[in-house]
Structure formats: structure tokens, C-alpha cells
Enzyme design. Structure first.
Site, PDB file in Angstrom:
ATOM      1  N   HIS A 158      39.032  41.588  40.781  1.00 36.19           N
ATOM      2  CA  HIS A 158      38.141  40.460  41.048  1.00 36.19           C
ATOM      3  C   HIS A 158      37.200  40.176  39.878  1.00 36.19           C
ATOM      4  O   HIS A 158      36.846  39.025  39.625  1.00 36.19           O
ATOM      5  CB  HIS A 158      37.339  40.738  42.317  1.00 36.19           C
ATOM      6  CG  HIS A 158      38.178  40.747  43.553  1.00 36.19           C
ATOM      7  ND1 HIS A 158      38.505  41.910  44.208  1.00 36.19           N
ATOM      8  CD2 HIS A 158      38.792  39.746  44.234  1.00 36.19           C
ATOM      9  CE1 HIS A 158      39.261  41.617  45.254  1.00 36.19           C
ATOM     10  NE2 HIS A 158      39.453  40.330  45.282  1.00 36.19           N
ATOM     11  N   CYS A 217      47.254  30.943  46.587  1.00 43.20           N
ATOM     12  CA  CYS A 217      45.910  30.972  46.015  1.00 43.20           C
ATOM     13  C   CYS A 217      45.654  32.178  45.136  1.00 43.20           C
ATOM     14  O   CYS A 217      44.559  32.342  44.595  1.00 43.20           O
ATOM     15  CB  CYS A 217      44.851  30.913  47.119  1.00 43.20           C
ATOM     16  SG  CYS A 217      44.876  32.325  48.250  1.00 43.20           S
TER      17      CYS A 217
END
Length: 621
Positions: free
Chosen positions: A280, A583
Site C-alpha cells: 500500500h 481495481c
């Protein structure tokens, strides 16, 4: 709100220091203990949370005085302000949103980088250290402690330190566990640098395992002390490490919160020693136009100001590049920039294949800044709004009004629909206001909707904010980390309950397919969901048993592997009539665009800087 963490523990130690009393503490609620009153790390390690009971056992001539001191500290909340902080609107200066640094240049995140290094937060190389006798090594260690203590004291006296933090670090220097551990290792034959590194690394790892996220973050303070002590032992300067000129930042690993605050004006790019290509932190940095090379072990050996080069696209790293290589990297950058600028000329046109199929190209967004960047790139909306990145550092759950304001502003910036992914905290993107129990394998533990079922009010408040925002901008809701249809049913029940309370219109609710079990059971979601979005970041690691943040197994975690693509195909086959998006980071790779569209994908949600180029890739199909 965080109980007896480092600052309250430091206040206890300093308040009892001059008393002739033996005091030990334990956590009467959990039974954890006992901890001596002169060890900051041991007291903090009791993990005494808000509402739990701190038990003290006191003996000695000054026992009564010690009891009175502790009673007085308790009455003063150990010096902590526990009043709920009033909510402030973004317009009134709330700082949760990252700073805005202007438009991201074309192909910025794919730029090859050449420049001097700044080692940020890394322990310095100690290969040239020459140990002496144990007696001399003990003297070196004591001198290093004194130097670091003086350094911290000077910063405190200048009034620039966060109140209490550096005072607590000074106490950590004198901590009994730290001192005894280092001295014991030196006496046993360790060099001072090895003893410091071993002891503080172990202490930091013990803090990493604490359940409270705020307390876990204090491990960074221990690593900072480790770094300063090693620098002192090596005879090097201790000044603040953050560069004030453009540099290549070298980090151990890049977390999302740090990535969201990188200044592109000072950070040419980031190279990490650990971590995988779809963590992330890496994704957040790329979204801000910063090139990243993760999991490059050889960068651990570079020194400050050394010239290095790397290419984030080919994943090449050069520790001592020459001018010939520099010219080659400039050629690569010129070609990538030209391609990106050509794509930007048609950025606001629809992405339609040669056969006439329209594909929505949306953006993964973590801030208003990124929403504005995506809008300039021609994004058709926001395919994933990563709410946990926006509010990662909030110590208390953001109230409904603040969340609503953020959602509306992002929707207005994009002038298109936004897909709000409900809270999805994880090991590399924790939420400070969500205490969680330590887990041996957090990637397979309480994440996403699993955690929300344990904190339903936090979930309902976010749903309320989304429904209120939907009255001003187009909104969809996306439920992450769903394994079983029953989890989605629970989420829908909560959404409908909140909607009934508000009396608002319904919004589309979709499921995020990122667990192989959900992909294999996709047909069971047909009558429950309004749309589907496939998160290839986690789907790839769960399918191939390869941690996507671990550089050692990076090749096994490839998102375009046949197994991952097969799960995507099965999902499309099971849900032929529902809108299907991808996504994950795979959607941002132009080389895979044709494959995804061929598998029946209707929408791609990509990094903001890649919107225009992915649109061009669609038009080429």
C-alpha cells in the site's frame, strides 16, 4: 485514550525516581506483569488500555509517599489530555488530508531516477567499525548514550520537539531493560554496535506486536534511538535525516502514511530494502507521481550522498552509475514522457475499443490532491476511494460531518461518481483509532468487513456519511475483504438500517473480490450485489501464497499470473450481467489492458497518473 503508553509511563518513572520505594506494576485486567517502576519499556509493555486497571505493589521506607504520588498522577490522568477533541472542518485547518504539491508531470511515477541518496531512518552501515576490549566497548557505549542524550536535550530546549516524545526517548536511553541488555551483550563479547543493534531491534519488535496501534508506532522511537546510538558509536553526526534538497530516499520499507506525505519537490524517488511491488505504501507513492523500487536488498549498502540510479519500470538498480547510463535513462524518460503526453491530448475523450466497446477508466484515490490529479487525467470517476489512507493517523474515529465533507469534496473534484470502499485497515495501512489484537499472520486475520463486524458503529457512521454525501455527489459503496456471502448480507443490512434512519435514496453497493473463495463462489453474489470490483493486489497474494509486501517472493505474487486471470474469468462467467471492474494495480499496466478487456471487464480503476495512458491502451484494442 491510549492508556499507559510511553509518555504516561515516562511521567510515572520521573515522579517516583527520587523515592526510596520498590514499585512494580501489573495489568490487573489482563493479568500481564509484573513490570519494575524504573523500566519505561516494561511499563508500556503492560498494554494498559483505557478503562483497564493499573495495579501497583509498593514497599520500602517511602511506600506511602509513592502511593500518594501515583494517586496524584491518576487524578491528573498521568498528564494526558483525555477530553474528546472537537471536530474541525477541513476549512478550519484539519490536517488529515495530505498536502497538495500541484499537477503531477506526465509519466512521473515511471521516471528512471539518477541522484544522491538520503538514508531515511535506516541503521547506518557498521562494516568499518573496529571493536576493542569489552571494557573499552562499555566506555564507547556510555559515551554514545551521553552524546544522544545531549543531542535530544538540545532539540527539546529549542522548543521544536513534539511535547513529551523526546523526553520519553531520553528516558528510553536510561531504560533498565535497554541498559542491562546492551551491557550484558558487551560483557559476553559482543561489540557495542552489535549489542545496541541486537537489543534495540528486539525491543522494537516486541512493540510491533502490541495490540494498540498507537503503542505499536512507538517502535519507531526505538528504531530512531538505535540509529542515533549507532551513529554516535561510528563517530558520525546525529542531525535530522530528512533531506532539504532533492534526493533519492532509501527506506527500510514504505508504509502508506509516510507515502501520503512525501514531498515530490524533495523526493526524486524511493528505494526500499524490504517490501513488495504492490504494497500500500508503494501504491500511495506512485499515485503521487513518485517512482518507487521496492524490495531492493542491495540498497542497504549505499551511504548518504552516494549517487545511485534506478528504473521503476524494469526494476533495475545501479549503485554506481556512470554518465553513459545517465544518458540512457534520460532517453528512456524522454520516450515515456512523450507517450504519456500524447495520451494526455485525448485524456478527456471516452475510452472505446476499435470494436466499439466503451470501457470506463476510473482512478484509485486516497486524497483530494489525487482526485484533482485524476480529473486532469480525464478519469471517468473514482473506482476506489481508500478511506483508511485519508484518516490513517486520526486517534479517534472521524465524525460523520468530517467524512461527509471529504467525500463531497472528492466527488466535486472529479465531477463524476465515486466508489467509497468502506474501512479496510491492514497491517501495512493501520487505522490508529481501530485497536486490534496482535496476529501472527495479519494478512489472513481481521481485515475489512471482518473487523467492521466487531466495530459496527464505526462502520455505520461511515455509511451514514456516504449516504449524506450521495445527496450532493454520485456515490457507490464497495465492501472489501468479503469471503462468504453472509458477510455481505450483514453489510447490506447495516446499510439499509442507516438509510431507513436517514430517509435517503439507496445507492449501488458492490462486493470487492479479493479472496479466492469469493471468486469461486461468485455466482452466489448475483442476487445480492449491484456491481463487482476485483482487487488483484490481494487476490494475487492469496491465490499464490506469496506475500505481496515480501520482495523475496515478488515473482510468485505476479498479478498477471494464469491463476489470477482464471479467477477473473470465472467471476465474469458467474456474473455475466453485472458491471465488472478491476481495481488492483494490474489495471494500471498498459501491457495487460487488452487481456482484461478480453476477459469481459467493463471498467478499470487505476493510479491517477496512468488514467490517460490506460485510455490510449483501450483505444488500441
Amino acid at each position: 485514550p491510549h492508556g499507559i503508553h510511553v509518555r504516561p509511563a515516562a511521567m510515572i518513572i520521573t515522579s517516583l525516581r527520587d523515592l526510596d520505594a520498590e514499585v512494580t506494576f501489573s495489568n490487573a485486567t489482563t493479568g500481564k506483569g509484573a513490570a519494575p517502576a524504573d523500566s519505561l519499556s516494561s511499563i508500556a509493555g503492560l498494554e494498559i488500555g483505557c478503562g483497564q486497571i493499573l495495579e501497583a505493589r509498593i514497599s520500602g521506607p517511602d511506600a506511602d509517599a509513592a502511593r500518594d504520588v501515583l494517586a496524584g498522577l491518576a487524578a491528573q490522568n498521568y498528564g494526558e489530555d483525555i477530553k474528546p477533541r472537537a471536530s474541525r472542518s477541513l476549512a478550519n485547518g484539519r490536517t488529515a488530508m495530505p498536502r497538495v504539491f500541484g499537477e503531477i508531470p506526465a509519466a512521473a511515477e515511471r521516471r528512471a531516477v539518477f541522484g544522491p541518496v538520503s538514508r531515511i531512518g535506516l541503521s547506518p552501515p557498521v562494516g568499518e567499525y573496529r571493536p576493542l576490549t569489552p571494557k573499552d566497548e562499555l566506555a564507547r557505549f556510555n559515551e554514545a548514550v551521553a552524546e544522544v542524550d545531549t543531542f535530544l536535550t538540545e532539540i527539546i530546549s529549542e522548543g521544536e520537539a513534539v511535547p513529551g516524545i523526546l523526553d520519553a526517548q531520553r528516558l528510553m536511553l536510561a531504560d533498565r531493560e535497554l541498559q542491562h541488555g546492551v551491557v550484558g551483550r558487551i560483557t559476553a563479547g559482543f561489540s557495542a554496535v552489535d549489542a545496541v543493534d541486537d537489543q534495540l531491534t528486539g525491543m522494537a519488535r516486541s512493540f510491533d506486536k502490541f495490540s494498540d496501534s498507537y503503542l505499536r508506532e512507538r517502535a519507531q522511537d526505538l528504531r530512531s534511538l538505535r540509529r542515533m546510538l549507532l551513529l554516535a558509536l561510528l563517530g558520525r553526526r546525529l542531525e535530522q535525516e530528512t533531506p532539504d534538497e532533492p534526493r533519492v530516499w532509501v527506506l527500510e520499507e514504505l508504509d502508506a502514511a509516510t507515502a501520503m506525505r512525501l514531498d515530490p519537490r524533495l523526493c526524486l524517488g524511493v528505494v526500499t530494502v524490504a517490501g513488495g511491488s504492490s504494497g500500500h505504501g508503494m501504491l500511495a507513492a506512485q499515485a503521487r507521481g513518485i517512482p518507487v523500487l521496492a524490495g531492493c536488498a542491495q540498497v542497504a549498502d549505499v551511504v548518504d550522498a552516494q549517487i545511485v540510479a534506478f528504473d521503476p519500470v524494469t526494476r533495475e538498480f545501479w549503485p554506481n552509475p556512470d554518465e553513459k547510463l545517465r544518458a540512457e535513462l534520460e532517453r528512456r524518460n524522454a520516450a515515456r514522457t512523450a507517450d504519456a503526453e500524447r495520451a494526455r491530448l485525448r485524456a478527456h475523450e471516452p475510452a472505446i475499443t476499435r470494436s466499439g466497446k466503451a470501457i470506463k477508466v476510473e482512478a484509485n484515490v486516497s486524497s483530494i490532491d489525487e482526485a484533482q490529479a485524476a480529473a486532469r487525467q480525464g478519469a471517468d470517476g473514482c473506482g476506489v476511494l481508500r478511506t483508511e489512507n485519508i484518516f490513517a493517523k486520526d486517534l479517534t474515529p472521524p465524525d460523520v460531518e468530517i467524512q461527509t465533507e471529504v467525500f463531497v469534496r472528492i466527488g466535486q473534484a472529479l465531477d463524476g461518481p465515486i466508489t467509497i470502499r468502506t474501512w479496510d485497515p491492514a497491517g501495512d495501512k493501520p487505522l490508529a483509532f481501530m485497536p486490534n489484537q496482535p496476529e501472527d499472520n495479519p494478512a489472513l486475520g481481521e481485515r475489512g468487513i471482518r473487523m467492521m463486524r466487531r466495530a459496527p458503529q464505526i462502520f455505520r457512521d461511515q455509511i451514514k456519511a456516504a449516504l449524506l454525501a450521495a445527496q450532493q455527489t454520485e456515490v457507490q459503496l464497495l465492501i472489501p475483504m468479503v469471503t462468504d456471502p453472509a458477510e455481505f448480507v450483514w453489510a447490506k443490512e447495516q446499510i439499509e438500517s442507516v438509510r431507513a434512519e436517514l430517509g435517503t435514496d439507496p445507492v449501488p453497493v458492490g462486493v470487492m473480490i479479493e479472496v479466492p473463495a469469493a471468486a469461486l463462489r461468485a455466482g452466489e453474489f448475483a442476487d445480492l450485489v449491484d456491481f463487482v470490483s476485483i482487487g488483484t493486489n490481494d487476490l494475487s497474494q492469496y491465490t499464490q501464497a506469496a506475500d505481496r509486501t515480501n520482495g523475496a517472493v515478488r515473482e510468485l505474487a505476479r498479478q498477471d499470473s494464469p491463476a489470477v486471470l482464471e479467477l477473473l474469468r470465472l467471476t465474469r462467467a458467474a456474473l455475466p450481467d453485472l458491471p465488472l471492474a478491476v481495481c488492483g494495480d494490474l489495471a494500471s499496466d498498459p501491457a495487460v489492458t487488452a487481456t482484461l478487456v478480453g476477459l469481459g471487464v467493463d471498467a478499470l480503476s487505476v493510479r491517477p497518473g496512468m488514467v490517460a495512458e490506460i485510455k490510449e491502451a483501450v483505444r488500441a484494442i
